[in-house]
Design a protein around this motif. Structure first.
Motif, PDB file in Angstrom:
ATOM      1  N   GLN A 151      13.601 -13.400  10.037  1.00  0.00           N
ATOM      2  CA  GLN A 151      14.745 -14.085   9.435  1.00  0.00           C
ATOM      3  C   GLN A 151      15.211 -13.426   8.144  1.00  0.00           C
ATOM      4  O   GLN A 151      16.333 -13.644   7.712  1.00  0.00           O
ATOM      5  CB  GLN A 151      14.397 -15.566   9.188  1.00  0.00           C
ATOM      6  N   THR A 152      14.337 -12.637   7.502  1.00  0.00           N
ATOM      7  CA  THR A 152      14.806 -11.872   6.342  1.00  0.00           C
ATOM      8  C   THR A 152      14.584 -10.375   6.544  1.00  0.00           C
ATOM      9  O   THR A 152      14.443  -9.634   5.578  1.00  0.00           O
ATOM     10  CB  THR A 152      14.158 -12.358   5.027  1.00  0.00           C
ATOM     11  N   GLY A 153      14.579  -9.933   7.803  1.00  0.00           N
ATOM     12  CA  GLY A 153      14.634  -8.509   8.056  1.00  0.00           C
ATOM     13  C   GLY A 153      13.493  -7.921   8.858  1.00  0.00           C
ATOM     14  O   GLY A 153      12.587  -8.624   9.293  1.00  0.00           O
ATOM     15  N   LYS A 154      13.570  -6.607   9.036  1.00  0.00           N
ATOM     16  CA  LYS A 154      12.549  -5.870   9.787  1.00  0.00           C
ATOM     17  C   LYS A 154      11.386  -5.514   8.875  1.00  0.00           C
ATOM     18  O   LYS A 154      11.574  -5.346   7.667  1.00  0.00           O
ATOM     19  CB  LYS A 154      13.157  -4.579  10.334  1.00  0.00           C
ATOM     20  N   PRO A 155      10.183  -5.347   9.462  1.00  0.00           N
ATOM     21  CA  PRO A 155       9.023  -5.003   8.628  1.00  0.00           C
ATOM     22  C   PRO A 155       9.175  -3.624   7.988  1.00  0.00           C
ATOM     23  O   PRO A 155       9.714  -2.709   8.605  1.00  0.00           O
ATOM     24  CB  PRO A 155       7.852  -5.022   9.636  1.00  0.00           C
ATOM     25  N   ASP A 156       8.687  -3.536   6.757  1.00  0.00           N
ATOM     26  CA  ASP A 156       8.661  -2.265   6.026  1.00  0.00           C
ATOM     27  C   ASP A 156      10.045  -1.619   5.904  1.00  0.00           C
ATOM     28  O   ASP A 156      10.166  -0.396   5.902  1.00  0.00           O
ATOM     29  CB  ASP A 156       7.656  -1.297   6.677  1.00  0.00           C
ATOM     30  N   GLN A 157      11.061  -2.464   5.824  1.00  0.00           N
ATOM     31  CA  GLN A 157      12.410  -1.962   5.513  1.00  0.00           C
ATOM     32  C   GLN A 157      12.919  -2.737   4.296  1.00  0.00           C
ATOM     33  O   GLN A 157      13.803  -3.597   4.410  1.00  0.00           O
ATOM     34  CB  GLN A 157      13.339  -2.116   6.711  1.00  0.00           C
ATOM     35  N   PRO A 158      12.344  -2.395   3.122  1.00  0.00           N
ATOM     36  CA  PRO A 158      12.667  -3.192   1.935  1.00  0.00           C
ATOM     37  C   PRO A 158      14.143  -3.203   1.567  1.00  0.00           C
ATOM     38  O   PRO A 158      14.651  -4.215   1.096  1.00  0.00           O
ATOM     39  CB  PRO A 158      11.809  -2.565   0.825  1.00  0.00           C
TER      40      PRO A 158
ATOM     41  N   ARG B 295       0.800  -8.377  -1.331  1.00  0.00           N
ATOM     42  CA  ARG B 295       1.042  -8.457   0.105  1.00  0.00           C
ATOM     43  C   ARG B 295      -0.259  -8.556   0.904  1.00  0.00           C
ATOM     44  O   ARG B 295      -0.356  -9.287   1.873  1.00  0.00           O
ATOM     45  CB  ARG B 295       1.828  -7.215   0.540  1.00  0.00           C
ATOM     46  N   GLU B 296      -1.286  -7.802   0.452  1.00  0.00           N
ATOM     47  CA  GLU B 296      -2.538  -7.805   1.218  1.00  0.00           C
ATOM     48  C   GLU B 296      -3.302  -9.125   1.074  1.00  0.00           C
ATOM     49  O   GLU B 296      -4.283  -9.347   1.777  1.00  0.00           O
ATOM     50  CB  GLU B 296      -3.425  -6.613   0.809  1.00  0.00           C
ATOM     51  N   ASP B 297      -2.852  -9.991   0.195  1.00  0.00           N
ATOM     52  CA  ASP B 297      -3.489 -11.299   0.050  1.00  0.00           C
ATOM     53  C   ASP B 297      -2.760 -12.376   0.859  1.00  0.00           C
ATOM     54  O   ASP B 297      -3.061 -13.564   0.740  1.00  0.00           O
ATOM     55  CB  ASP B 297      -3.536 -11.704  -1.431  1.00  0.00           C
ATOM     56  N   LEU B 298      -1.781 -11.973   1.667  1.00  0.00           N
ATOM     57  CA  LEU B 298      -1.028 -12.927   2.484  1.00  0.00           C
ATOM     58  C   LEU B 298      -1.356 -12.739   3.955  1.00  0.00           C
ATOM     59  O   LEU B 298      -1.510 -11.606   4.428  1.00  0.00           O
ATOM     60  CB  LEU B 298       0.483 -12.733   2.267  1.00  0.00           C
TER      61      LEU B 298
ATOM     62  N   ALA C 160       5.435 -10.084  11.005  1.00  0.00           N
ATOM     63  CA  ALA C 160       5.280 -10.843   9.760  1.00  0.00           C
ATOM     64  C   ALA C 160       3.885 -10.631   9.168  1.00  0.00           C
ATOM     65  O   ALA C 160       3.713 -10.617   7.957  1.00  0.00           O
ATOM     66  CB  ALA C 160       5.542 -12.323  10.000  1.00  0.00           C
ATOM     67  N   GLN C 161       2.892 -10.440  10.042  1.00  0.00           N
ATOM     68  CA  GLN C 161       1.537 -10.176   9.554  1.00  0.00           C
ATOM     69  C   GLN C 161       1.492  -8.801   8.874  1.00  0.00           C
ATOM     70  O   GLN C 161       0.875  -8.636   7.825  1.00  0.00           O
ATOM     71  CB  GLN C 161       0.547 -10.254  10.719  1.00  0.00           C
ATOM     72  N   ARG C 162       2.188  -7.838   9.480  1.00  0.00           N
ATOM     73  CA  ARG C 162       2.236  -6.484   8.913  1.00  0.00           C
ATOM     74  C   ARG C 162       3.012  -6.492   7.595  1.00  0.00           C
ATOM     75  O   ARG C 162       2.607  -5.864   6.624  1.00  0.00           O
ATOM     76  CB  ARG C 162       2.925  -5.577   9.938  1.00  0.00           C
ATOM     77  N   ASP C 163       4.142  -7.182   7.576  1.00  0.00           N
ATOM     78  CA  ASP C 163       4.968  -7.259   6.364  1.00  0.00           C
ATOM     79  C   ASP C 163       5.504  -8.684   6.224  1.00  0.00           C
ATOM     80  O   ASP C 163       6.514  -9.039   6.823  1.00  0.00           O
ATOM     81  CB  ASP C 163       6.131  -6.263   6.446  1.00  0.00           C
ATOM     82  N   PRO C 164       4.822  -9.518   5.420  1.00  0.00           N
ATOM     83  CA  PRO C 164       5.238 -10.920   5.296  1.00  0.00           C
ATOM     84  C   PRO C 164       6.683 -11.096   4.835  1.00  0.00           C
ATOM     85  O   PRO C 164       7.278 -12.155   5.041  1.00  0.00           O
ATOM     86  CB  PRO C 164       4.259 -11.483   4.257  1.00  0.00           C
ATOM     87  N   ASN C 165       7.250 -10.039   4.240  1.00  0.00           N
ATOM     88  CA  ASN C 165       8.643 -10.145   3.774  1.00  0.00           C
ATOM     89  C   ASN C 165       9.637 -10.379   4.912  1.00  0.00           C
ATOM     90  O   ASN C 165      10.782 -10.726   4.661  1.00  0.00           O
ATOM     91  CB  ASN C 165       9.035  -8.882   3.000  1.00  0.00           C
ATOM     92  N   CYS C 166       9.220 -10.219   6.165  1.00  0.00           N
ATOM     93  CA  CYS C 166      10.081 -10.533   7.314  1.00  0.00           C
ATOM     94  C   CYS C 166      10.459 -12.012   7.360  1.00  0.00           C
ATOM     95  O   CYS C 166      11.515 -12.375   7.882  1.00  0.00           O
ATOM     96  CB  CYS C 166       9.384 -10.205   8.638  1.00  0.00           C
TER      97      CYS C 166
END
Lengths: 105, 156
Positions: A26-33, B74-77, B89-95
């Motif tokens: 919902q806020t984007g693709k992984p590792d694409q800051p 990030r590694e603590d999430l 989302a597990q790889r990059d919670p910012n998703c």
């Protein structure tokens, strides 16, 4: 924020920003800051611009310009990966707990 | 064309009693911000099932939430949710929980401040009543305690 526009239209929140990406992004693709930052920035801007209740701002980002077939697969039978069995899930959870108990904050 | 998730849900869970979706037909209450977002303290809330360090895992029908420090690494999430594929989302919670991005927008003054803590729950809760009467009031209490001017809800 939403990626499910029909559900959001039904719930009818005061303000929403729609991104047509598969669930879980919902806020984007992984590792694409940079992409993530643009999406979140649009969402923050909507706080200043939305003045009509129920507005849904649609964002211009496309998941994959060369492949829209994800739309036919998302949230259909067989789309969810298999869950680990209960015992395995408990082991994974125990491992996570112990990993953080022993590591510095 | 955007996916229609209501019919897809009906199909995916066709062995179960049809889900009764929340439908609000009245005009929703829009509370205008008292100041521009660049001056507001903004809370990040995600229903993506995010947990910090050794916080307990979510379970089905879980209406609890987790407090996540705004400076969390990030590694603590970690992520647990039964309703969507969580690998990305597990790889990059910012998703689904753009904490790092919100910190950047605080630093470049797009927002006035990022509230501490951020909050997360696991949105796959069947009972809309439970969400409305149990979870939502607790979240409101948290937001008031943190003096949030606005909240950014990211569902997943």
């Amino acid at each position: 924020m939403t990626s499910a526009i029909d559900i959001t239209r039904a719930v009818n929140p005061p303000r929403a920003v729609f991104l047509n990406f598969p669930l879980g992004h919902q806020t984007g693709k992984p590792d694409q800051p940079e992409l993530q930052r643009q999406i979140v920035r649009h969402a923050m801007r909507a706080f200043d611009t939305i003045d009509q209740p129920g507005t849904i701002v649609e964002l211009p980002f496309v998941w994959d310009p060369n492949d829209r077939t994800w739309e036919t697969r998302d949230y259909t039978k067989g789309w969810m990966p298999e869950r680990p069995a209960r015992e395995d899930a408990d082991l994974i959870e125990a491992e996570r707990q112990s990993r953080y108990r022993d590591s510095p904050k | 064309m955007p996916v229609e998730y209501i019919p897809r849900t009906r199909e995916l869970y066709s062995d179960f009693t049809p889900y009764r979706w929340v439908v609000n037909e009245d005009t929703p209450p829009l509370t205008p911000l008292k100041k521009p977002i660049a001056k507001c303290s903004v809370a990040l809330i995600s229903s993506g099932g995010v947990m910090y360090r050794d916080q307990p895992r979510f379970h089905r029908e879980d209406a609890s939430y987790r407090r996540i420090p705004k400076d969390a690494r990030r590694e603590d999430l970690n992520v647990w949710h039964f309703g969507y594929p969580t690998a990305d989302a597990q790889r990059d919670p910012n998703c689904v929980f753009p904490l790092e991005r919100m910190r950047e927008l605080e630093a470049d003054r797009t927002i006035g401040a990022l509230c501490d803590p951020a909050l997360s729950f696991m949105g796959g809760i069947y009972s809309a009543r439970k969400v409305r009467d149990e979870l939502a009031p607790r979240i409101v209490d948290e937001l008031q305690a943190a003096h949030a001017d606005a909240f950014y809800l990211v569902p997943a």
